[in-house]
Scaffold this motif. Structure first.
Motif, PDB file in Angstrom:
ATOM      1  N   LEU A  47       0.844  -1.198   0.000  1.00 27.65           N
ATOM      2  CA  LEU A  47       0.000   0.000   0.000  1.00 27.65           C
ATOM      3  C   LEU A  47       0.873   1.240   0.000  1.00 27.65           C
TER       4      LEU A  47
ATOM      5  N   TRP B 230      -0.428  -5.674   5.757  1.00 24.85           N
ATOM      6  CA  TRP B 230       0.065  -4.991   4.575  1.00 24.85           C
ATOM      7  C   TRP B 230       1.509  -4.525   4.782  1.00 24.85           C
TER       8      TRP B 230
ATOM      9  N   ALA C   3      -2.374  -1.172  -3.744  1.00 28.13           N
ATOM     10  CA  ALA C   3      -3.315  -0.100  -3.429  1.00 28.13           C
ATOM     11  C   ALA C   3      -2.556   1.202  -3.233  1.00 28.13           C
TER      12      ALA C   3
ATOM     13  N   LEU D  44     -10.304  -1.644   1.905  1.00 30.96           N
ATOM     14  CA  LEU D  44      -9.240  -2.432   1.274  1.00 30.96           C
ATOM     15  C   LEU D  44      -9.397  -3.928   1.500  1.00 30.96           C
TER      16      LEU D  44
END
Length: 226
Positions: free
Chosen positions: A5, A27, A80, A207
């Protein structure tokens, strides 16, 4: 290594809170902001195996290009991008507004966001990834002469168009639109506002949805007196 991310405006407030929440959710994060010192402190907190500092001014195409290239070069992918960097105005309204301040706000809130999206999209297409944009309640109401509010109207409108572009290849786009948040964005404390962690939770919620679920907007408001 989990999904990767990118977060702009990551050195404090919503951006830093989202970095913490994202790492907790598994993440790996790339942290973009102008303050190299604050980013280094946050990376030390999160762990260099899960976070990388990418000092950059979001209004610079060259700086953002270098940041995203460095992130993808290190972790091999981008899943992302959270375009969160933003500025407000110290003088309310249009008649008394500061023109130089407006220019800087437009460059960060609109141009910087567009640069983040444009540079991230080729990588996100490859991963069928996700764009998250920081909108605002200011885009859902009338604030007397507010140029800041107008920049957030742009964000909400652009998000709808971006989603239409991303949808054919499986991409997703979410606007997270909070009311007042008690962060360093304001010069004084806002005890009745949301916390940065509340907004971070909304980002992670969007997400973490399964691939067949698209969250178009998360609208958060503080509960008066809570």
């Amino acid at each position: 290594m989990g999904k990767v991310l990118l977060i702009t405006g990551a050195s404090s407030g919503i951006g830093a809170a989202t970095a913490r929440a994202a790492v907790q959710a598994g993440w790996t994060v790339g942290l973009v902001a102008r303050s190299a010192d604050r980013l280094a402190t946050l990376v030390n907190e999160l762990g260099p195996e899960r976070a990388v500092a990418l000092p950059a001014d979001v209004t610079s195409v060259e700086a953002q290009t270098q940041a995203i290239d460095a992130l993808v070069g290190r972790f091999g992918r981008l899943d992302a991008a959270f375009a969160n960097a933003g500025l407000g105005a110290s003088r309310p309204g249009a008649e008394q507004g500061d023109l130089d301040e407006w220019r800087q706000m437009l460059e960060v809130n609109i141009w910087g966001l567009l640069v983040t999206v444009r540079l991230a999209l080729p990588h996100l297409r490859a991963s069928q990834g996700h764009v998250v944009l920081t909108g605002s309640r200011a885009a859902r109401t009338e604030l007397s002469g507010s140029v800041y509010g107008a920049t957030k109207h742009f964000v909400h409108g652009f998000a709808a168009n971006l989603l239409a572009e991303m949808r054919p290849w499986g991409g997703r786009c979410t606007v997270v639109a909070p009311g007042m948040v008690d962060t360093p964005f304001f010069s004084d404390v806002k005890p009745g506002g949301l916390r940065a962690e509340d907004v971070a939770g909304a980002v992670i919620y969007a997400l973490e949805q399964p691939a067949h679920v698209a969250v178009g907007e998360v609208y958060l408001m503080p509960v008066p007196g809570a």
